[in-house]
Enzyme design. Sequence first.
Site, mmCIF file in Angstrom:
data_model
loop_
_atom_site.group_PDB
_atom_site.id
_atom_site.type_symbol
_atom_site.label_atom_id
_atom_site.label_comp_id
_atom_site.label_asym_id
_atom_site.label_seq_id
_atom_site.Cartn_x
_atom_site.Cartn_y
_atom_site.Cartn_z
ATOM 1 N N CYS A 33 10.929 -2.594 -5.617
ATOM 2 C CA CYS A 33 10.492 -1.338 -6.241
ATOM 3 C C CYS A 33 10.549 -1.366 -7.767
ATOM 4 O O CYS A 33 9.964 -0.504 -8.419
ATOM 5 C CB CYS A 33 11.300 -0.178 -5.683
ATOM 6 S SG CYS A 33 10.992 0.053 -3.924
ATOM 7 N N HIS A 85 10.404 5.769 -10.333
ATOM 8 C CA HIS A 85 10.016 5.228 -9.026
ATOM 9 C C HIS A 85 10.180 6.336 -7.989
ATOM 10 O O HIS A 85 11.143 7.102 -8.032
ATOM 11 C CB HIS A 85 10.919 4.039 -8.696
ATOM 12 C CG HIS A 85 10.748 3.553 -7.299
ATOM 13 N ND1 HIS A 85 9.518 3.193 -6.795
ATOM 14 C CD2 HIS A 85 11.639 3.374 -6.290
ATOM 15 C CE1 HIS A 85 9.662 2.808 -5.544
ATOM 16 N NE2 HIS A 85 10.934 2.916 -5.207
ATOM 17 N N ASN A 126 6.919 6.264 -0.532
ATOM 18 C CA ASN A 126 7.358 5.178 -1.401
ATOM 19 C C ASN A 126 6.401 3.987 -1.223
ATOM 20 O O ASN A 126 6.416 3.330 -0.187
ATOM 21 C CB ASN A 126 8.794 4.784 -1.029
ATOM 22 C CG ASN A 126 9.352 3.682 -1.905
ATOM 23 O OD1 ASN A 126 8.636 3.066 -2.691
ATOM 24 N ND2 ASN A 126 10.641 3.417 -1.771
#
Length: 303
Positions: A88, A228, A258
């Site tokens: 990520c 994020h 996500n």
Amino acid sequence: MVETTDEWILTRTGIRERHVVDKGVATSDLATEAAKCALLQRGIEAQDLDAIIVATVTPDMFFPSTACLVQHKLGAKGVWGFDLSAACSAFVYALQTGTQFIASGAHKKVMVIGSDTMSSILDYTDRATCILFGDGAGAVILEPSEDGMGIIDFQHEIDGSGGCSLYMPGGGSLNPSSHETVDKKMHYVHQDGQAVFKYAVRKMGEVCETLLARNVVTATDIDCFIPHQANQRIIKATADRLGLKPESIIINIDRYGNTTAGTIPLAMQTAREEGRLKKGDLVLLASVGAGFTVGATLLRWTI
Ligand SMILES: CC(C)(COP(=O)(O)OP(=O)(O)OC[C@H]1O[C@@H](n2cnc3c(N)ncnc32)[C@H](O)[C@@H]1OP(=O)(O)O)[C@@H](O)C(=O)NCCC(=O)NCCS
């Protein structure tokens, strides 16, 4: 598919929608579409680029790199590139890597793409992970800027002791693909959600504080916070700890879930579409991901 409710997912994560590719669509396809959008917005051709860096944890295959596949699909003749793996945090790491090529004078135009097809490595019988992730990609083009504009500073850290909290054990050199690795579901995301959550809440705030203090910037100076998008609660906890202005916080996890390396460039696009990211804005990017990998970037938006 799993025992869950829309209400549970929404209240625990902030996610309403996730996107899943059609069969046969891979990370390079999403990356290529994102790249085309960026080229169109900038009004340049693919061969005007010097390099392409693809941030991803779900490459089409181990090799060739996704960057090679994207270069070919774009028809970007004479351009070089490579993939960068940092889960990520991969987009902010790739952004910083690309920045170095511009800052050194080696290159004039570097494309940085964050692209992940998380649906290819999710166990859709595991309710603790399959509800979190979606597929998506975003891209930016880095170019030299005037003094005081563009990337200002960054704070990156990795902590391999967290590797066991979020990982995909099968298919690599340690556990090569076999009937056994498939039977044991080793080609899927494995996660200790609470451990990741606690680490993310602590570290995202910590790296941002270090970065802001070093640059003598206060949280209220930040015009646009683009974190994020892993869990809305992680974003809110970080924003509260830093004391960011509520109107500066960009959240689109409700629309995409996500998307790993895709979240930050997708959120940049959301911010632009909503008129919340303008020339001269002071922007803070922040991420935590598998590894653990942690990153924060301070920049002044130039377009
Ligand atoms: C995964 C996550 C949403 C779980 O939320 P949580 O509040 O920590 O929930 P817990 O793990 O404590 O689980 C609480 C209960 O909900 C259950 N549960 C888990 N997923 C569920 C789902 N989709 N639907 C319903 N119940 C669920 C658990 O089984 C547990 O039940 P139990 O108490 O009977 O054992 C949260 O831990 C998280 O977001 N972690 C970080 C993940 C992340 O960001 N990963 C990517 C990093 S880049």
